[in-house]
Write a protein that holds these residues in place. Structure first.
Motif, short mmCIF file in Angstrom:
data_model
loop_
_atom_site.label_atom_id
_atom_site.label_comp_id
_atom_site.label_asym_id
_atom_site.label_seq_id
_atom_site.Cartn_x
_atom_site.Cartn_y
_atom_site.Cartn_z
N LYS A 1 0.84 -1.21 0.00
CA LYS A 1 0.00 0.00 0.00
C LYS A 1 0.87 1.26 0.00
N GLN A 2 1.98 1.24 0.75
CA GLN A 2 2.89 2.38 0.74
C GLN A 2 3.50 2.57 -0.64
N LEU A 3 3.86 1.48 -1.29
CA LEU A 3 4.41 1.56 -2.65
C LEU A 3 3.36 2.12 -3.61
N GLU A 4 2.11 1.68 -3.45
CA GLU A 4 1.04 2.21 -4.31
C GLU A 4 0.90 3.72 -4.11
N GLN A 5 0.96 4.17 -2.85
CA GLN A 5 0.86 5.60 -2.58
C GLN A 5 2.03 6.36 -3.20
N GLN A 6 3.22 5.79 -3.10
CA GLN A 6 4.40 6.43 -3.69
C GLN A 6 4.25 6.52 -5.21
N ILE A 7 3.81 5.46 -5.84
CA ILE A 7 3.61 5.47 -7.30
C ILE A 7 2.56 6.49 -7.67
N LEU A 8 1.48 6.55 -6.89
CA LEU A 8 0.41 7.50 -7.14
C LEU A 8 0.95 8.94 -7.06
N ARG A 9 1.74 9.23 -6.02
CA ARG A 9 2.33 10.57 -5.90
C ARG A 9 3.24 10.90 -7.08
N GLU A 10 4.08 9.94 -7.46
CA GLU A 10 5.02 10.18 -8.56
C GLU A 10 4.29 10.42 -9.87
N VAL A 11 3.25 9.64 -10.13
CA VAL A 11 2.50 9.80 -11.38
C VAL A 11 1.78 11.14 -11.39
N ARG A 12 1.17 11.50 -10.26
CA ARG A 12 0.48 12.80 -10.20
C ARG A 12 1.45 13.95 -10.39
N LEU A 13 2.61 13.87 -9.75
CA LEU A 13 3.61 14.92 -9.89
C LEU A 13 4.09 15.00 -11.34
N SER A 14 4.33 13.86 -11.95
CA SER A 14 4.81 13.84 -13.34
C SER A 14 3.76 14.40 -14.29
N THR A 15 2.49 14.03 -14.10
CA THR A 15 1.45 14.55 -15.00
C THR A 15 1.30 16.06 -14.82
N ARG A 16 1.42 16.53 -13.58
CA ARG A 16 1.36 17.99 -13.36
C ARG A 16 2.52 18.69 -14.05
N GLN A 17 3.71 18.10 -13.96
CA GLN A 17 4.87 18.71 -14.61
C GLN A 17 4.70 18.72 -16.14
N VAL A 18 4.15 17.63 -16.69
CA VAL A 18 3.93 17.58 -18.13
C VAL A 18 2.92 18.65 -18.55
N ARG A 19 1.83 18.77 -17.78
CA ARG A 19 0.82 19.80 -18.12
C ARG A 19 1.40 21.20 -18.00
N ALA A 20 2.18 21.45 -16.96
CA ALA A 20 2.78 22.77 -16.79
C ALA A 20 3.76 23.06 -17.93
N THR A 21 4.53 22.07 -18.32
CA THR A 21 5.47 22.25 -19.42
C THR A 21 4.73 22.51 -20.73
N GLN A 22 3.63 21.80 -20.95
CA GLN A 22 2.83 22.04 -22.15
C GLN A 22 2.30 23.47 -22.17
N LYS A 23 1.83 23.96 -21.02
CA LYS A 23 1.33 25.33 -20.97
C LYS A 23 2.45 26.34 -21.19
N ARG A 24 3.64 26.05 -20.62
CA ARG A 24 4.78 26.93 -20.85
C ARG A 24 5.15 26.97 -22.33
N ILE A 25 5.11 25.82 -22.98
CA ILE A 25 5.41 25.76 -24.41
C ILE A 25 4.39 26.57 -25.20
N GLN A 26 3.13 26.41 -24.87
CA GLN A 26 2.09 27.17 -25.57
C GLN A 26 2.27 28.68 -25.36
N THR A 27 2.58 29.06 -24.13
CA THR A 27 2.78 30.48 -23.84
C THR A 27 3.99 31.01 -24.59
N THR A 28 5.07 30.24 -24.62
CA THR A 28 6.28 30.66 -25.33
C THR A 28 6.02 30.78 -26.83
#
Length: 167
Positions: A106-133
């Protein structure tokens, strides 16, 4: 990027998660084995043999083919655990090991969940930065084109056009 599909892929492809699942399965089996070890054990045993009991080799081979010297035995063996203490403690230990493994999973599942959420947020933020640029670059190109037109009309200087090119 879809977070749900990324989570499914992460759980499916992460080797440490697959190892944790296999460990949990083996712990489940260990609990079942320990639970069954608490019960009495009854075994059925059987043997069948052909005996050659004559004095010479030739006669012994002939006696194996005949049905005169068959031997068979059947028996039951009953084992009763004495006091059941060892079996009970093993069962409790296996249950605790399974619970610890489940908690780690369960701890590993939570860690994977956090990592995936963080990565998807970073991808979305990078996409928005690219669009803005890209939008800023397009606006700067329009400003440069306008300044070049002003230079052609004599309303601007080459230094201002160079500044727009740098921008």
């Amino acid at each position: 990027v879809r977070e749900e599909s990324a989570l499914q892929n992460a759980f499916k492809n992460r080797p440490e998660y697959q190892a944790a699942r296999l460990d949990l399965q083996s712990r489940n089996l260990a609990v079942v084995v320990a639970r069954n070890a608490r019960y009495p054990k009854l075994d059925l045993q059987g043997t069948f043999a052909l005996n050659g009991l004559t004095g010479s080799y030739g006669n012994t081979v002939d006696s194996l083919v005949s049905t005169d010297f068959y031997e068979w035995n059947v028996g039951l063996t009953l084992e009763l655990p004495r006091g059941f203490r060892s079996a009970r403690s093993t069962y409790r230990r296996r249950q605790n090991e399974k619970a610890q493994t489940l908690l780690r999973m369960k701890q590993l599942e939570q860690q994977i969940l956090r990592e995936v959420r963080l990565s998807t947020r970073q991808v979305r933020a990078t996409q928005k930065r690219i669009q803005t640029t890209e939008a800023a670059r397009d606006l700067q190109k329009e400003k440069l084109a306008g300044e070049e037109d002003r230079l052609k009309d004599g309303q601007s200087t080459p230094q201002e056009v160079l500044d727009f090119q740098v921008d």
